[in-house]
Scaffold this active site. Sequence first.
Site, short mmCIF file in Angstrom:
data_model
loop_
_atom_site.label_atom_id
_atom_site.label_comp_id
_atom_site.label_asym_id
_atom_site.label_seq_id
_atom_site.Cartn_x
_atom_site.Cartn_y
_atom_site.Cartn_z
N PRO A 88 0.84 -1.18 0.04
CA PRO A 88 0.10 0.06 -0.01
C PRO A 88 0.81 1.23 -0.20
O PRO A 88 0.30 2.42 -0.16
CB PRO A 88 -0.61 -0.07 1.28
CG PRO A 88 -0.23 -1.05 1.93
CD PRO A 88 0.85 -1.98 1.09
N GLU A 115 2.33 -8.02 8.50
CA GLU A 115 2.74 -6.47 8.68
C GLU A 115 3.48 -5.94 7.39
O GLU A 115 3.85 -5.06 7.17
CB GLU A 115 3.47 -6.07 10.00
CG GLU A 115 2.72 -6.01 11.17
CD GLU A 115 1.71 -4.99 11.15
OE1 GLU A 115 1.90 -3.99 10.53
OE2 GLU A 115 0.30 -5.34 11.61
N ARG A 153 -4.43 -8.59 -20.43
CA ARG A 153 -5.32 -8.04 -21.56
C ARG A 153 -5.03 -7.19 -22.44
O ARG A 153 -5.55 -7.11 -23.54
CB ARG A 153 -6.74 -7.47 -20.77
CG ARG A 153 -6.79 -6.47 -20.04
CD ARG A 153 -8.11 -6.18 -19.38
NE ARG A 153 -9.35 -6.02 -20.08
CZ ARG A 153 -9.57 -5.08 -20.89
NH1 ARG A 153 -8.80 -3.92 -20.67
NH2 ARG A 153 -10.74 -4.96 -21.69
N ASP A 168 -11.32 1.50 -24.01
CA ASP A 168 -11.89 0.98 -22.62
C ASP A 168 -11.37 2.43 -21.51
O ASP A 168 -10.59 3.35 -21.93
CB ASP A 168 -10.79 0.21 -22.03
CG ASP A 168 -11.21 -1.14 -22.26
OD1 ASP A 168 -12.23 -1.51 -22.61
OD2 ASP A 168 -10.33 -2.22 -22.20
#
Length: 244
Positions: A88, A115, A153, A168
């Site tokens: 993150p 963690e 993709r 897209d």
Amino acid sequence: MRFDVFTLLPETFSPYLQASILQKAAGRGLVDFHIHNIRDYTHDRHHTTDDMPYGGGGGMVMKPEPVFEAVESVLGAPPACPVILLTPQGRVFNQKIAGELAQLPRLALLSGRYEGVDERIREHLVTDEISIGDYVLTGGELPALILIDAITRLLPGVLGDPTGAEDDSHASGLLEYPHYTRPPEFRSWKVPDVLLSGDHGKIARWRREQSLRRTLAKRPDMLEAFELTKEDQKFVDAVKKEER
Ligand code: SAM
């Protein structure tokens, strides 16, 4: 393209990789998925991959030895391709990054747990850090699958329609126009006449305007960054006037 994924939960990958477009792409040799269990690179009786954090505090930390050994056994030292840590704390993933990574012949992904990983892995083994958004998950398996899906993709030949990814949302810088399929009328809601007209010029213009209209409504930040043609600008100005 070849993906090497390093994880403590290899079993979480197969259901997704063995379905639909990703399975077909692998079956046709367009992409190769290699999922490596970090636990296979431990040497103690308990196959330990984590330990308590120095300095105290809750949670466990992924130990450096098995992760280094796993990555270096598979990719060599230094690693033969970029090694991305899913975290993150990384730069936030988007379509542009997916497009850049899709140019690579090989990519390694490291999924964390607990963690996270010992800092020496981040400093001396990985070459890049990617986040899939500003929230925290229990592990890096879903983030790795998200990268794999978005990148695969884009590889030539993977989508049935070779232009399939061009319009897209996020590919061109605008959100995609709305789609309709049969029936032409459902519960009295009709498909816009223009889509049934067979006039490809008109359909293309309508789609462009719908893209502009919904990007303005849902993601004005994207529209600001987008280079509008004179015709686009005229349309956007008219929509803004309508709204006043
Ligand atoms: N303590 C870490 C922190 O605050 O930065 C979070 C650890 S998280 C509970 C466990 C693992 O999940 C991470 O090592 C990472 O691999 C993965 N992960 C969680 N959220 C993520 C996100 N938004 N993007 C990418 N990976 C994520």
